[in-house]
Design an enzyme around this catalytic site. Structure first.
Site, PDB file in Angstrom:
ATOM      1  N   CYS A  38       0.829  -1.212   0.000  1.00 41.78           N
ATOM      2  CA  CYS A  38       0.000   0.000   0.000  1.00 41.78           C
ATOM      3  C   CYS A  38       0.860   1.258   0.000  1.00 41.78           C
ATOM      4  O   CYS A  38       0.459   2.300  -0.528  1.00 41.78           O
ATOM      5  CB  CYS A  38      -0.954  -0.004   1.187  1.00 41.78           C
ATOM      6  SG  CYS A  38      -0.148  -0.209   2.787  1.00 41.78           S
ATOM      7  N   HIS A  59      -1.245   1.224   7.494  1.00 42.63           N
ATOM      8  CA  HIS A  59      -1.854   1.094   6.171  1.00 42.63           C
ATOM      9  C   HIS A  59      -1.911   2.468   5.524  1.00 42.63           C
ATOM     10  O   HIS A  59      -2.168   3.480   6.186  1.00 42.63           O
ATOM     11  CB  HIS A  59      -3.269   0.509   6.283  1.00 42.63           C
ATOM     12  CG  HIS A  59      -3.949   0.334   4.961  1.00 42.63           C
ATOM     13  ND1 HIS A  59      -3.424  -0.437   3.950  1.00 42.63           N
ATOM     14  CD2 HIS A  59      -5.125   0.845   4.478  1.00 42.63           C
ATOM     15  CE1 HIS A  59      -4.232  -0.407   2.903  1.00 42.63           C
ATOM     16  NE2 HIS A  59      -5.275   0.371   3.197  1.00 42.63           N
TER      17      HIS A  59
END
Length: 845
Positions: free
Chosen positions: A463, A798
């Site tokens: 990510c 994230h």
């Protein structure tokens, strides 16, 4: 402050407690049998590394060797009970190796028992003859040891606090080896007189060409300046040699906690046996042409490298480089403030750079000599006149239009492996190209480049990569540079290849650039859907500068963004100067020239420094993404100042803490803190060249050039004294659909860093008129077009991104939210401005 050898004086009793806890934590942290086997192999590698040094010299990091061996035994007993039939073979080999190591372990344990009863002072004052006799009794010593830093005989590394203590209390006894490229060293290194730059590439090249090279061969291969060569040749006179690079080492200052962390996180970057200095240090210790030139003891490395040094002691602990060659450089008109700036010293236009393009690709179109050249950077050919860059492009959401067809990509387009020269035939070219050029300063734009939206599959902790690619893909200066073709003219879409510098050792030989273009084309062909960037992920892990991204570990998106921008820049760098001596003269100023620069107005000094920088750095990345700031250090005792002018692609801003109870601050407050005057004292003192000692100082940063694409990063992660990171969850507010005005941060004519100096503003204006403006014309107003968000902590976080897109007849997009493969359209302003913002992308209007 602990004594320098505090971590070397472990008793066997203390070590047994340490290794017992280490073994238990490793057993609990292993999710499968293969993890335990991997732990054992790493521990065996550590023991092998330490025992090699012990066999040769009679000393090593004794405590680390003991812990590695006994912990491996503990894990072996656990494996004997749980190993599957498939793993029996390898566990048997591991047990055999442990048995072989047992004899060496006994000798190392005896040595540890011998020294563990001595305190630090006894170790320091031990009679060298008695030390030699004690070593002879163990039957392993092959070299006499006599050093006043004997506490570090039994360590692989030292902490930043220990090094700071040593270079302040005994500076003449310590030599630092900066193990990085010359470019990195010149930019910044530890602020200390006895420091020598050792380039890793030169060590590797020497050993490849001559595997049995000696330390004398290394001296010759390094091609050091006179002062550095003198220091390096006198290495045997220093009591301690310390090597460092950017960041090698474990977390914190407790080496066993660091070992546990590295093993459990499958991170080999801080394992002692994997240290990058081994080949160089072995040359100095084991292959010395003369015994008298051998260092007094095996060098240690700085735990955490330059990065931890800087994060602990601040900017005052770093300095730039001044070379002997630079001292011989004669002052020219530009450096002494004269208006007589020569063309040879400071180029006047972009053509001087483009004319030196290294690509051998012939021009794709032929113009008559009388034909006026194109004024768009995208179409500039080697040996043509410069583009004007008269205006910058503003991101706007145009009225809904019919979406044009995206480019397609040839299925047979080559993916270049590392070190392969860029092919000159059949380059990567999208088929059926219908994208029209975006010309700088023109109203002609291509709606497709502003409204395409494609998700990117998470390949496993990727990510950090996906969010950056979404923002770069929304940057029109990049997309229109790589895809400028118009009216079906496919040839123009490969014009960027003419700017690939295949001889630049700092680049990727065009590998990253061509694959970045291929990735963009794939994104264009999957609008409204998602694409898995497996190939691009694989490629970035194969180029030397991107190997940290080869694994599927969590990474910092800012490090990845820096890597991409630096790689694109070096691949496309059309620097005007290649001669080594001339490059050195450009990069490094003599003390006299530095003193002259201190007296110049900021605008003038900044302009001169930028022209100097462009002689060695020119690319589309520099022209659009890079700005400049000055950093001034001022001694509070004698008043001396030292100012450096640094280029930046990402502006990293501190976050004010405890500003208010709500933990909400503004972007302007972050900028104000970044440019505020800071007092540096205690361990952050500066070694003043005039006072010849460490003194109190102030540090002042000012933004001196503002780029057309401004990337701002918030420093949310702070390193604690324990070595762990703490994340700041402060909500930083920033303009989303409003304008960000940074004009007040730009220095006006008549601005000085030294208030005692003055030059008539009219004279300054006259001198400045002799230089290109290079888009430094106020006002400096920006609109936001990308936000990278970070959720969680450093190891389990994230990343997502908000990106501004133009709408079309099919979909109202505006602010789109990219969560890997998922896309959410038309997000609200209060979603885009959120407390998890980590990095902002602005476009100048």
């Amino acid at each position: 402050m602990s004594k320098p050898d505090a971590q070397t004086s472990f008793s066997l009793k203390e070590l047994r407690q340490i290794l017992k806890g280490l073994a238990e934590n490793l057993q609990q942290g292993a999710s499968k049998i293969k993890d335990l086997v991997a732990f054992q192999i790493t521990l065996l590698e550590i023991f092998k590394y330490e025992s090699k040094r012990f066999d040769a010299l009679g000393y090593c990091d004794l405590s680390m060797a003991c812990v590695a061996h006994i912990t491996a035994i503990h894990l072996a007993s656990d494996l004997a009970l749980s190993a599957t039939q498939e793993m029996k073979g390898i566990t048997l080999q591991i047990n055999n190796q442990i048995q072989i190591n047992q004899t060496k372990y006994v000798a190392i344990e005896q040595k540890l028992s011998q020294i563990s009863g001595q305190d630090n002072n006894e170790t320091e004052s031990a009679d060298p003859l008695l030390m030699r006799f004690a070593n002879l009794k163990t039957g392993v010593s092959k070299a006499p040891v006599a050093s006043s830093f004997q506490g570090f005989l039994y360590a692989d590394s030292l902490s930043v606090y220990e090094l700071n203590h040593l270079i302040r209390s005994r500076p003449d006894d310590v030599l630092l080896l900066d193990f990085r490229s010359k470019k990195e060293f010149i930019y910044s290194h530890i602020n200390f007189l006895n420091v020598v730059n050792i380039e890793p590439s030169k060590v590797a090249a020497l050993l490849q060409e001559k595997p049995q090279a000696t330390d004398k061969d290394l001296e010759n291969a390094l091609n050091l300046d006179a002062e550095s060569l003198r220091l390096f040749q006198n290495r045997h006179k220093f009591d301690l040699i310390v090597a460092y690079n950017l960041r090698f080492g474990g977390i914190g200052n407790d080496k066993f906690q660091a070992l546990e962390f590295l093993l459990l996180n499958n991170d080999s970057k801080g394992i002692p046996s994997n240290n990058p200095f081994k080949d160089m240090l072995d040359l100095l210790m084991y292959r010395s042409e003369y015994l008298s030139s051998r260092p007094k003891q095996y060098p240690v490395y700085l735990n955490g490298g330059l990065e931890r040094w800087y994060s602990t002691f601040g900017e005052g602990s770093l300095t730039g480089s001044t070379d002997e060659a630079a001292k011989k450089q004669q002052s020219n008109g530009a450096t002494n403030g004269s208006a007589k700036t020569s063309e040879a010293a400071y180029v006047r236009n972009f053509g001087d750079y483009l004319a030196s393009a290294k690509s051998k690709t012939p021009p794709l179109t032929t113009k008559k000599s009388s034909e006026r050249p194109s004024r768009d950077y995208n179409y500039i050919r080697p040996r043509q006149l410069p583009p004007s860059y008269e205006a910058s492009k503003t991101i706007k959401a145009p009225a809904p239009v019919e979406q044009k067809a995206p480019p397609t990509i040839e299925s047979s387009a080559p993916v270049l492996p590392p070190k392969e020269k860029v092919p000159q035939e059949k380059p990567l070219t999208p088929q059926n190209q219908t994208i029209s050029p975006q010309r700088t300063g023109s109203s002609e734009t291509n709606p497709f480049l502003e409204n395409f939206a494609t998700g990117l599959t998470n390949l496993g902790n990727s990510c950090y990569m996906n969010c950056v690619l979404q923002c770069l893909g929304a940057t029109p200066q990049l997309t229109s540079f790589f895809f400028p073709a118009s009216k079906g003219d496919k040839q123009l879409s490969m014009s960027y290849r003419q700017h690939i510098n295949s001889t630049n050792r700092l680049g990727t030989n065009g590998v990253l650039t061509t694959n970045f273009v291929k990735l963009l084309a794939h994104m264009f062909n999957n609008v409204g859907k998602y694409f898995a960037p497996h190939e691009f992920k694989k490629i970035i892990g194969t180029v030397p500068s991107g190997r940290q991204f080869a694994s599927f570990d969590q990474q910092d998106c800012i490090e990845f963004l820096n890597f991409v921008l630096d790689s694109l820049h070096e691949d496309l760098n059309q620097r005007a100067v290649e001669n080594g001596e001339e490059r050195t003269l450009i990069m490094e100023l003599s003390p006299e020239q530095e003193q002259t620069r201190e007296m110049l107005p900021v605008r003038l000094a900044s302009t001169i420094e930028w022209e100097r920088y462009l002689k060695l750095n020119f690319s589309v990345i520099v022209d659009y993404f890079q700005g400049q700031y000055l950093s001034q250090l001022k001694c509070l005792e004698c008043g001396m100042t030292s100012t450096t002018y640094n280029a930046f692609s990402i502006l990293s801003l501190p976050i004010p803490e405890r500003l208010n109870k709500d933990k909400v601050v503004t972007l302007s407050q972050c900028l104000d803190l970044f440019t505020d005057t800071e007092l540096l004292d205690d361990d952050n003192k500066w070694h003043c060249p005039r006072c010849k000692r460490f003194t109190k100082l102030t540090k002042k940063i000012s933004i001196t050039r503002l780029p057309r694409v401004l990337i701002i990063h918030f420093k949310r992660f702070l390193m604690l004294l324990s070595g762990h990171f703490n994340k700041l969850e402060t909500f930083v507010t920033y303009p989303v659909n409003e304008t960000l005005d940074l004009t007040s941060y730009w220095p006006q004519v008549g601005t000085y860093i030294n208030p005692d100096e003055s030059m008539d503003t009219a004279k300054e204006q006259q001198i400045l008129s002799n230089f290109p403006q290079r888009h430094q014309v106020p006002p400096f107003k920006y609109k936001l077009y990308g936000v990278v968000n970070h959720f969680g902590n450093l190891t389990t976080g994230h990343y997502t991104a908000y990106v501004k897109k133009a709408s079309d007849l099919k979909q109202r997009k505006e602010w789109c939210y990219f969560d890997d493969a998922k896309i959410q359209y038309d997000c609200k302003v209060n979603q885009v401005m959120n407390k998890s913002a980590y990095c902002l992308f602005f476009q100048r209007i």
